[in-house]
Design an enzyme around this catalytic site. Structure first.
Site, PDB file in Angstrom:
ATOM      1  N   CYS A  61      40.732  38.220  35.025  1.00  0.00           N
ATOM      2  CA  CYS A  61      41.548  37.078  34.626  1.00  0.00           C
ATOM      3  C   CYS A  61      42.625  37.605  33.692  1.00  0.00           C
ATOM      4  O   CYS A  61      42.315  38.271  32.695  1.00  0.00           O
ATOM      5  CB  CYS A  61      40.674  36.055  33.908  1.00  0.00           C
ATOM      6  SG  CYS A  61      41.613  34.719  33.150  1.00  0.00           S
ATOM      7  N   CYS A  97      48.382  36.538  37.595  1.00  0.00           N
ATOM      8  CA  CYS A  97      47.251  35.608  37.559  1.00  0.00           C
ATOM      9  C   CYS A  97      46.462  35.923  38.811  1.00  0.00           C
ATOM     10  O   CYS A  97      47.048  36.028  39.898  1.00  0.00           O
ATOM     11  CB  CYS A  97      47.732  34.160  37.569  1.00  0.00           C
ATOM     12  SG  CYS A  97      46.392  32.963  37.829  1.00  0.00           S
TER      13      CYS A  97
HETATM   14  N1  DGL Z   1      42.936  33.505  37.150  1.00  0.00           N
HETATM   15  C1  DGL Z   1      43.352  33.413  35.791  1.00  0.00           C
HETATM   16  C2  DGL Z   1      44.351  34.492  35.434  1.00  0.00           C
HETATM   17  O1  DGL Z   1      44.356  35.538  36.049  1.00  0.00           O
HETATM   18  C3  DGL Z   1      43.886  32.144  35.225  1.00  0.00           C
HETATM   19  C4  DGL Z   1      43.803  30.834  35.865  1.00  0.00           C
HETATM   20  C5  DGL Z   1      43.610  29.779  34.795  1.00  0.00           C
HETATM   21  O2  DGL Z   1      42.462  29.574  34.439  1.00  0.00           O
HETATM   22  O3  DGL Z   1      44.599  29.206  34.317  1.00  0.00           O
HETATM   23  O4  DGL Z   1      45.117  34.326  34.514  1.00  0.00           O
END
Ligand code: DGL
Length: 286
Positions: free
Chosen positions: A75, A191
């Site tokens: 993440c 993301c």
């Molecule tokens: N998948 C997460 C990232 O890479 C973020 C998505 C979220 O929870 O806003 O930042």
């Protein structure tokens, strides 16, 4: 005691980290994996620095108690805000578990691949506000310019199962417009949800723009980290590892989305509770 037989633990706020897990399953198929999606607290992209640090440490505590030999923060929002705090916490805990984030692997690929020296970043507001990519790009090459665009709606659209209507297309077009204007030749998908809409982004940014994701670089970092400590499975080559899932929100919603995105059988999904001190197994789906 850390042993090679333990799983690699991977976490994200939701299903985005599956794009990283995908690469791990392909690159290191003999390893076992435990994936946690903190879906009850999704989206991380609108959370404060302090919240993201607290969540990351709670999750690390939970995954270490479950048994793991390496943590992967799949993440960007959590890596950007909390990797340093997580490293300090892990060092102080004496657990002996290393952690790998997504910002450095994506930055290294983007900087190495850009010819023009103009790179774009699409990411959540938390990731952009943290400045983690600005610092990582400047460290990699001080002459590379980074144009960052915060995309508050994109991860929620994807996590919601992305109904691809005209409004979604307009939203994505709006996020891509500043990067087209800046004439970037490379765009970091900052993301882990965004690779799931790569065709839409590629169409809007143009064929000639290279989209960079962190998955392949993370898989190489994981391999090096395990190998350096003698923690790679010795039976690699003969063995196909297992993978299982945990989420903090509703199991059915996670399982439905994750099955679509992983494009592999999902197997067991267990619900865990975090944040109130007790991780209690609740519903299960198989
Ligand atoms: N998948 C997460 C990232 O890479 C973020 C998505 C979220 O929870 O806003 O930042």
């Amino acid at each position: 005691m850390i042993r090679a037989e333990l799983p690699v633990a991977v976490f994200d706020s939701g299903v985005g980290g599956l794009t990283v897990l995908h690469e791990l399953l392909v690159s290191l198929p003999a390893e076992d994996y435990l994936y946690l999606g903190d879906t009850a607290r999704f989206p991380y992209g609108e959370r404060s620095h302090a919240e993201l640090e607290r969540f990351a440490i709670e999750i690390a505590e939970h995954l270490i108690a479950a048994g793991t030999k390496l943590l992967v923060v799949a993440c960007n929002a959590a890596s950007s805000a909390a990797l340093g705090a997580l490293q300090d916490w892990l060092a102080a805990s004496g657990a002996g578990v290393d952690v790998i984030g997504v910002v450095a692997p994506a930055t290294q690929l983007a900087v190495a691949g850009s010819r023009s020296g103009r790179i774009g970043l699409l990411a959540t507001p938390a990731t952009v506000a943290s400045g983690a990519y600005d610092r990582a790009v400047a460290r990699a090459d001080a002459h590379v310019q980074l144009e960052s665009v915060a995309c508050p709606d994109l991860a929620p659209i994807i996590q919601g199962g992305f109904p691809f209507d005209e409004a979604v297309v307009r939203t994505v077009r709006g996020y891509c417009a500043p990067l087209r204007a800046a004439k970037v030749d490379t765009v970091i998908l900052g993301c882990t949800h965004y690779p799931l809409v790569a065709p839409l982004l590629q169409r809007m940014l143009g064929r000639g723009v290279a989209l960079v994701t962190s998955g392949a670089g993370v898989a190489r970092s994981v391999e090096r980290a395990l190998s350096a400590r003698g923690l790679l499975r010795e039976d690699a080559g003969e063995r196909e590892g297992s993978y299982r899932f945990q989420c903090t929100g509703e199991v059915g919603a996670f399982a439905g989305l994750a099955t679509r995105f992983l494009q592999m059988p999902l197997g067991e999904v267990a619900r865990v509770r975090l944040g109130d001190g007790a991780d209690a197994a609740g519903e299960r789906a198989a």
